[in-house]
Design an enzyme around this catalytic site. Structure first.
Site, short mmCIF file in Angstrom:
data_model
loop_
_atom_site.label_atom_id
_atom_site.label_comp_id
_atom_site.label_asym_id
_atom_site.label_seq_id
_atom_site.Cartn_x
_atom_site.Cartn_y
_atom_site.Cartn_z
N GLN A 106 0.92 -1.08 0.06
CA GLN A 106 -0.02 0.25 0.18
C GLN A 106 1.01 1.18 0.20
OE1 GLN A 106 -3.17 -0.39 2.63
NE2 GLN A 106 -3.13 -2.37 3.02
N ASP A 121 4.78 -10.18 -13.14
CA ASP A 121 3.87 -9.07 -13.64
C ASP A 121 4.71 -7.91 -13.77
OD1 ASP A 121 4.87 -7.84 -10.97
OD2 ASP A 121 3.17 -8.66 -9.82
N LYS A 148 -0.33 -9.28 -15.63
CA LYS A 148 -1.23 -9.89 -14.70
C LYS A 148 -2.23 -8.85 -14.45
CE LYS A 148 -0.31 -9.20 -10.04
NZ LYS A 148 0.60 -9.48 -8.81
C1 R5P Z 1 2.41 -7.61 -5.93
O1 R5P Z 1 2.76 -6.82 -6.80
C2 R5P Z 1 3.73 -8.69 -5.54
O2 R5P Z 1 4.81 -8.39 -5.90
C3 R5P Z 1 3.24 -10.03 -5.43
O3 R5P Z 1 3.15 -10.59 -6.94
C4 R5P Z 1 1.89 -10.42 -4.87
O4 R5P Z 1 1.94 -9.71 -3.63
C5 R5P Z 1 1.67 -11.75 -4.76
O5 R5P Z 1 0.31 -12.17 -4.20
P1 R5P Z 1 -0.48 -13.32 -4.40
O6 R5P Z 1 0.59 -14.33 -4.09
O7 R5P Z 1 -1.59 -13.53 -3.52
O8 R5P Z 1 -0.78 -13.45 -5.86
#
Ligand code: R5P
Length: 309
Positions: free
Chosen positions: A94, A166, A189
């Site tokens: 955040q 991503d 993503k």
């Molecule tokens: C987001 O930008 C972070 O770098 C991670 O890709 C994300 O927090 C991964 O979360 P989850 O495993 O729940 O998809």
């Protein structure tokens, strides 16, 4: 110096103290029946440099509040300098106001740490480098990459491609690709909800390659698994993943186990929330953090900790 441990990850704090050639400073931490936290430092820390180790991982609010109380206790016990050691900085995702009427909680956490009495921050693999700018005190920002790359060099086959799951992770993936002498690719993503992620596009050639997905955090494993499925469709020969901070719970581990990801390499920046099974390999960053603590203590450069050997 004195190294103090909160209750979030005493195992890591003990390993850091041992690697730094010392023992943890005495402290009693307890909870009242209504949930309030009480801290008492049981050794004299007057005039000392105090390092408080506490990743603000699950449960983040509890661990953050405990850290703030420990900082206050150290300040009132006349510590000379207080360094908050957050191997994982919770709320880092955040970090911007990208919708109307939302907070920037990563900045709020920075304000709270400084208001409590933090003089210096030592942290690792922040979700965004810019979070350093939320602080007007010195910040030492380490990378788990030297530890992870060393392992990957020993364990992974040739013909590697490093994949960012991503677009936000592209810069880090490119750095890993450089260190591993590998190609680079990126997945587009779309996050539908906290638990639902769709991998929409793949840019880069992965056909016949051994892919390594790299990310800062895995929480539900949704991001990694969605990207891995797309890599299978694109003809990747094998898929591994490497992540600095694993916040996986049982559901996330089950999703990982059912996925084409052969191995997930993580660090001990946060404690495991559950049995992580056979696919997860945990590498320790205790020596890296201990080295940083000792260098800070002796006013030595920490730059060499970024080197890949
Ligand atoms: C987001 O930008 C972070 O770098 C991670 O890709 C994300 O927090 C991964 O979360 P989850 O495993 O729940 O998809």
């Amino acid at each position: 110096m004195k190294i103090l441990a909160g209750r979030a990850h005493t195992g890591l704090a003990e390993r850091i103290a041992k690697a730094a050639g010392t023992e943890l400073c005495g402290a009693e931490i307890s909870q009242f029946p209504d949930g309030e936290i009480f801290v008492k430092i049981t050794e004299n820390i007057r005039g000392r440099d105090v390092y408080i180790v506490q990743p603000t991982s699950f449960p983040p609010n509890e661990n953050l509040m405990e850290l703030l109380i420990m900082i206050d206790a150290a300040k009132r016990a006349s510590a000379k300098r207080i360094t908050a050691v957050l191997p994982y900085y919770g709320y880092a995702r955040q970090d911007r106001k990208d919708q109307p009427r939302v907070p920037i909680t990563a900045k709020l956490v920075a304000n709270l740490l400084v208001a409590a009495g933090t003089n210096r921050l030592l942290t690792m693999d922040l979700h965004a480098q810019q979070i350093q700018g939320f602080f007007d005190i010195p910040v030492d920002h380490l990378y788990a990459a030297p530890v992870i790359v060393k392992y990957l060099r020993e364990k992974t086959p040739d013909n590697l491609v490093v994949v960012a799951p991503d677009t936000g992770g592209l810069k880090v993936a490119a750095a890993y690709a450089d260190m591993l002498g590998a190609g680079v690719a990126v997945v587009g993503k779309e996050r539908k909800s906290a638990e639902d992620v769709e991998a929409t596009h793949l840019v880069g050639d992965v056909k016949g390659c051994n892919a390594v997905l790299v990310d800062d955090i895995t929480s539900t494993a949704g991001t990694l698994v969605a990207a891995a499925n797309l890599l299978v469709e694109a003809g990747a020969a094998s898929i591994r993943a490497a992540v600095s901070h694993s916040l996986l719970n049982e559901k996330g581990v089950a999703k990982l186990n059912a996925s084409p990801i052969e191995e997930l390499v993580v660090t001990d920046s946060v404690p495991s929330r559950c049995d992580t099974g056979n696919k997860v390999k945990v590498l320790s960053v205790a020596e890296l953090l201990a080295d940083a603590v000792c260098r800070i203590q002796n006013d030595r450069s920490v730059t060499s900790l970024f080197n890949i050997t």
